[in-house]
Scaffold this active site. Structure first.
Site, PDB file in Angstrom:
ATOM      1  N   ASP A  54       0.832  -1.192   0.000  1.00 53.07           N
ATOM      2  CA  ASP A  54       0.000   0.000   0.000  1.00 53.07           C
ATOM      3  C   ASP A  54       0.875   1.253   0.000  1.00 53.07           C
ATOM      4  O   ASP A  54       1.982   1.252  -0.538  1.00 53.07           O
ATOM      5  CB  ASP A  54      -0.921  -0.028   1.225  1.00 53.07           C
ATOM      6  CG  ASP A  54      -2.292   0.561   0.940  1.00 53.07           C
ATOM      7  OD1 ASP A  54      -2.361   1.791   0.757  1.00 53.07           O
ATOM      8  OD2 ASP A  54      -3.271  -0.185   0.908  1.00 53.07           O
ATOM      9  N   ASP A  77      -2.786   3.063  18.200  1.00 55.33           N
ATOM     10  CA  ASP A  77      -3.789   2.016  18.105  1.00 55.33           C
ATOM     11  C   ASP A  77      -3.476   0.967  17.047  1.00 55.33           C
ATOM     12  O   ASP A  77      -4.291   0.078  16.795  1.00 55.33           O
ATOM     13  CB  ASP A  77      -5.169   2.634  17.825  1.00 55.33           C
ATOM     14  CG  ASP A  77      -6.306   1.751  18.300  1.00 55.33           C
ATOM     15  OD1 ASP A  77      -6.096   0.953  19.240  1.00 55.33           O
ATOM     16  OD2 ASP A  77      -7.417   1.856  17.748  1.00 55.33           O
ATOM     17  N   HIS A 104      -3.744   6.122   3.427  1.00 60.31           N
ATOM     18  CA  HIS A 104      -4.464   4.949   2.926  1.00 60.31           C
ATOM     19  C   HIS A 104      -3.947   3.653   3.546  1.00 60.31           C
ATOM     20  O   HIS A 104      -4.731   2.821   4.042  1.00 60.31           O
ATOM     21  CB  HIS A 104      -4.331   4.917   1.402  1.00 60.31           C
ATOM     22  CG  HIS A 104      -5.167   3.886   0.718  1.00 60.31           C
ATOM     23  ND1 HIS A 104      -4.769   2.583   0.572  1.00 60.31           N
ATOM     24  CD2 HIS A 104      -6.382   3.970   0.118  1.00 60.31           C
ATOM     25  CE1 HIS A 104      -5.695   1.902  -0.085  1.00 60.31           C
ATOM     26  NE2 HIS A 104      -6.689   2.734  -0.378  1.00 60.31           N
ATOM     27  N   LEU A 120      -5.132  -2.478  17.456  1.00 63.52           N
ATOM     28  CA  LEU A 120      -4.937  -3.140  18.745  1.00 63.52           C
ATOM     29  C   LEU A 120      -6.238  -3.220  19.536  1.00 63.52           C
ATOM     30  O   LEU A 120      -7.043  -2.282  19.552  1.00 63.52           O
ATOM     31  CB  LEU A 120      -3.884  -2.387  19.547  1.00 63.52           C
ATOM     32  CG  LEU A 120      -2.509  -2.250  18.872  1.00 63.52           C
ATOM     33  CD1 LEU A 120      -1.586  -1.395  19.726  1.00 63.52           C
ATOM     34  CD2 LEU A 120      -1.890  -3.622  18.627  1.00 63.52           C
ATOM     35  N   ASN A 142      -7.251  -2.588  22.489  1.00 59.64           N
ATOM     36  CA  ASN A 142      -6.912  -1.887  23.730  1.00 59.64           C
ATOM     37  C   ASN A 142      -8.124  -1.056  24.167  1.00 59.64           C
ATOM     38  O   ASN A 142      -9.237  -1.279  23.722  1.00 59.64           O
ATOM     39  CB  ASN A 142      -5.672  -1.010  23.534  1.00 59.64           C
ATOM     40  CG  ASN A 142      -5.786  -0.106  22.311  1.00 59.64           C
ATOM     41  OD1 ASN A 142      -6.886   0.161  21.823  1.00 59.64           O
ATOM     42  ND2 ASN A 142      -4.653   0.343  21.791  1.00 59.64           N
ATOM     43  N   ILE A 201      -8.801   2.100  23.617  1.00 55.03           N
ATOM     44  CA  ILE A 201      -9.109   3.294  22.834  1.00 55.03           C
ATOM     45  C   ILE A 201      -9.436   2.946  21.386  1.00 55.03           C
ATOM     46  O   ILE A 201      -9.155   1.838  20.911  1.00 55.03           O
ATOM     47  CB  ILE A 201      -7.928   4.296  22.842  1.00 55.03           C
ATOM     48  CG1 ILE A 201      -6.686   3.644  22.231  1.00 55.03           C
ATOM     49  CG2 ILE A 201      -7.658   4.791  24.246  1.00 55.03           C
ATOM     50  CD1 ILE A 201      -5.530   4.588  22.017  1.00 55.03           C
ATOM     51  N   ASN A 245     -12.945   0.478  -7.975  1.00 56.87           N
ATOM     52  CA  ASN A 245     -13.995   1.435  -7.642  1.00 56.87           C
ATOM     53  C   ASN A 245     -14.609   2.130  -8.841  1.00 56.87           C
ATOM     54  O   ASN A 245     -15.291   3.136  -8.687  1.00 56.87           O
ATOM     55  CB  ASN A 245     -13.439   2.512  -6.695  1.00 56.87           C
ATOM     56  CG  ASN A 245     -13.004   1.944  -5.368  1.00 56.87           C
ATOM     57  OD1 ASN A 245     -13.438   0.875  -4.968  1.00 56.87           O
ATOM     58  ND2 ASN A 245     -12.143   2.666  -4.689  1.00 56.87           N
ATOM     59  N   TYR A 294      -7.242 -11.756 -11.395  1.00 59.15           N
ATOM     60  CA  TYR A 294      -6.521 -13.012 -11.602  1.00 59.15           C
ATOM     61  C   TYR A 294      -7.164 -14.113 -10.766  1.00 59.15           C
ATOM     62  O   TYR A 294      -7.545 -13.888  -9.610  1.00 59.15           O
ATOM     63  CB  TYR A 294      -5.054 -12.873 -11.198  1.00 59.15           C
ATOM     64  CG  TYR A 294      -4.251 -11.923 -12.045  1.00 59.15           C
ATOM     65  CD1 TYR A 294      -4.214 -12.042 -13.426  1.00 59.15           C
ATOM     66  CD2 TYR A 294      -3.514 -10.909 -11.459  1.00 59.15           C
ATOM     67  CE1 TYR A 294      -3.462 -11.164 -14.200  1.00 59.15           C
ATOM     68  CE2 TYR A 294      -2.763 -10.025 -12.217  1.00 59.15           C
ATOM     69  CZ  TYR A 294      -2.738 -10.157 -13.587  1.00 59.15           C
ATOM     70  OH  TYR A 294      -2.003  -9.295 -14.350  1.00 59.15           O
ATOM     71  N   VAL A 329      -6.019 -14.753  -7.130  1.00 55.97           N
ATOM     72  CA  VAL A 329      -6.253 -13.714  -6.128  1.00 55.97           C
ATOM     73  C   VAL A 329      -7.716 -13.732  -5.693  1.00 55.97           C
ATOM     74  O   VAL A 329      -8.613 -13.889  -6.522  1.00 55.97           O
ATOM     75  CB  VAL A 329      -5.889 -12.326  -6.695  1.00 55.97           C
ATOM     76  CG1 VAL A 329      -6.139 -11.232  -5.666  1.00 55.97           C
ATOM     77  CG2 VAL A 329      -4.429 -12.312  -7.154  1.00 55.97           C
ATOM     78  N   SER A 384     -10.999  -0.765  -1.367  1.00 55.28           N
ATOM     79  CA  SER A 384      -9.783  -0.733  -0.548  1.00 55.28           C
ATOM     80  C   SER A 384     -10.088  -1.054   0.910  1.00 55.28           C
ATOM     81  O   SER A 384      -9.247  -1.582   1.629  1.00 55.28           O
ATOM     82  CB  SER A 384      -9.133   0.657  -0.605  1.00 55.28           C
ATOM     83  OG  SER A 384      -8.248   0.767  -1.675  1.00 55.28           O
TER      84      SER A 384
END
Length: 550
Positions: free
Chosen positions: A248, A257, A283, A294, A296, A298, A371, A382, A385, A454
């Site tokens: 990416d 986070d 992105h 995570l 956690n 927050i 998109n 393919y 994929v 995405s």
């Protein structure tokens, strides 16, 4: 004084990929890529005075990168700048024993509401008066929101500006009046929902627009997001951590986070061991958070936390060659799942070869369908994929946000979900995933709400990582095509049909189920025959024993 001339003066050069077909035609000699690379370097040096292996960006020199298999060190692809004359000579000499493809550009698969901006011609009568409108953007407490993109459209003119540190912006339109203004859009950088106001009631000054905060932030308790609920969060067992590569735009290192286990950069001529920690667009950080934010107190949690995330930065200026290099690195890193929230319209035989190499190394490849609302893009198209289309959920976003523009009549049987207006679709679609109003991590650090295939792709990549962690049988398989196929099948087996057309949902939405594990991988043909042979052997032995005892 120096006369200004074009940098591109002289023979035009373009970047090409050069490799071999899987099988060389019998009437042609197989090409030795090592020897060919030396020939090309010698030719370009003779013609242009200089050539550069493994990099170089001087306008006066040709560059060539040698892409090698990470396991065998065999040269499989040349990424080289050539003229059309050079390409013609190579094709004449080697014919179909050599594949020569243009190194095409790839694009991120995030849909921005700003892309829908009306394309008014930049034209107004010479005597058209200027309309100047001042707006302040604030949060629900009246605090200024800086860095928000503000778009104001009229009948013939439009303007786009970004709010300053005081949340203020001034827009200038020609040939418009306050009565002719049609639409006002606000797209905040982080932390807030977007907003669209139709037929805005504006004054010249003292206009205020109030934005609503996202449910996830660094200062509020961890929020459970609709995408996570849709695919199901399950507790992943302790033990071997699943390794996921995110090819990416990079990663905002230090976000509280989401964290990364390592990475590599291919986008710029810098330090590849450090450049992956940058993310200019946000992105890649958003995608990484969806997979493994995570668990956690927050913000949010990812679909597959905890996992080891490896950002492989190919943006800006992503291309086939950079994606090939990133795939090779994913093989080298022994990752289990690769997420590719990118794509293009052109097909590449050489890129597909590396997708096949990754599958043969036991890696599941997951990619955004695209998109454009048209055919599925590459590499998602393919067969190697897993192609992911995007869906949204009714009521998961404010009605006056950009997200509302993506609702379509293609609804699920229960009316909860819809196929996103922007999603590419077709027979190549394998599954669908949450891709509208997806909140995740952004540089800043903070959180933002994005749309796109995405965003759908990392939900599915997260599901795959979670399923793998729950399946010791698949984990214990040799790292080969059978392993990647077993994980591919495990994801499909977890799908629930939404009742959407197959070209928009594939097998459906993969859903993790608590306290359940994927079925063991199906035996190969050889294994199945061995099992049948064993049953026959046992039956004959039993019959022999009965006869002897009779």
């Amino acid at each position: 004084m120096t006369e200004v001339t074009s940098k591109s003066a002289g023979p035009e050069k373009k970047k090409y990929l050069i490799g071999k077909p899987d099988i060389t035609p019998a009437h042609l000699d197989e090409v030795d890529l090592e020897r060919l690379s030396l020939e090309i370097a010698h030719r370009t040096q003779a013609d242009f005075g200089t050539a550069s292996l493994e990099g170089g960006d001087d306008q006066g020199q040709f560059t060539m990168e040698l892409l090698r298999d990470p396991e065998t060190n065999t040269l499989h692809t040349l990424s080289v700048e050539l003229t059309e004359q050079h390409v013609h000579e190579l094709q004449e000499r080697h014919q179909s024993a050599l594949i020569i493809e243009q190194d095409e550009e790839l694009f991120l698969q995030t849909h921005s509401g700003l892309q829908e901006m009306s394309q008014h011609p930049v034209f107004a009568p010479a005597n058209a008066k200027e309309l100047k409108v001042s707006i302040k953007v604030v949060d629900q407490s009246g605090v200024a929101v800086p860095g928000a993109r503000v778009d104001l459209m009229g009948e013939v003119w439009s303007d786009q500006q970004v709010t300053n540190t005081q949340g203020n912006v001034t827009l200038r339109l020609f040939g418009e009046t306050l009565d002719s203004l049609e639409e006002l859009r606000i797209k905040p950088a982080i932390g807030f929902w977007s907003k669209i106001i139709l037929d805005p009631n504006l004054a010249l000054k003292d206009n205020i627009v109030t934005l609503s905060a996202l449910p996830a932030s660094l200062n509020t308790p961890q929020s459970e997001l609709w995408g996570n609920k849709a695919v199901g969060n399950v507790a992943m067992p302790a033990g071997n951590r699943i390794r996921v590569a995110v090819i990416d735009s990079g990663f905002a290192d230090g976000h509280p986070d989401v964290s990364a286990a390592g990475g590599r950069g291919f986008a710029v001529d810098g330090n590849p061991d450090e450049d992956w920690k940058l993310d200019d667009s946000g992105h890649g950080t958003h995608v990484a958070g969806t997979i493994g934010a995570l668990n956690n107190a927050i913000g949010m949690r990812g679909v597959a936390e905890p996992v080891d995330i490896f950002p492989l930065r190919v943006f800006p200026k992503a291309s086939f060659s950079k994606l090939i290099a990133a795939i090779d690195t994913a093989i080298e890193l022994n990752v289990d799942v690769v997420n590719m929230s990118l794509g293009g319209t052109k097909e590449s035989q050489l890129l597909r070869q590396r997708m096949q190499a990754a599958r043969n190394a036991g890696i599941l490849l997951v990619a955004a369908a695209g998109n454009s609302g048209g055919p599925v893009m590459y590499p998602a198209a393919y067969p190697e994929v897993m192609a992911v289309a995007a869906i949204g959920k009714v009521g998961s976003f404010p009605a006056d946000s950009f997200h509302s523009r993506h609702v379509t009549p293609h609804k699920s049987q229960d009316g909860q979900y819809f196929s996103a207006a922007f999603t590419c679709y077709g027979p190549e679609i394998d599954v669908c995933g949450p891709g509208v109003a997806i909140i995740s991590t952004l540089p800043g650090p903070g959180f933002g709400s994005y749309d796109g295939t995405s965003m759908a792709s990392p939900h599915v990549a997260g599901v795959a990582a979670a399923l793998l962690s729950l399946s010791p049988a698949i984990q214990g398989m040799a790292r080969n095509a059978a392993r990647s196929q077993a994980l591919f099948d495990a994801v499909l087996n977890q799908c629930q049909s939404l009742g959407l057309p197959a070209e928009r949902q594939g097998s459906g939405l993969p859903v993790l189920r608590a306290a359940s594990t994927p079925p063991p991988p199906s035996p190969s043909a050889d294994e199945s025959w061995d099992a049948v042979s064993d049953l026959i052997r046992r039956a004959l032995e039993a019959a022999r024993a009965i006869k002897e005892n009779g």
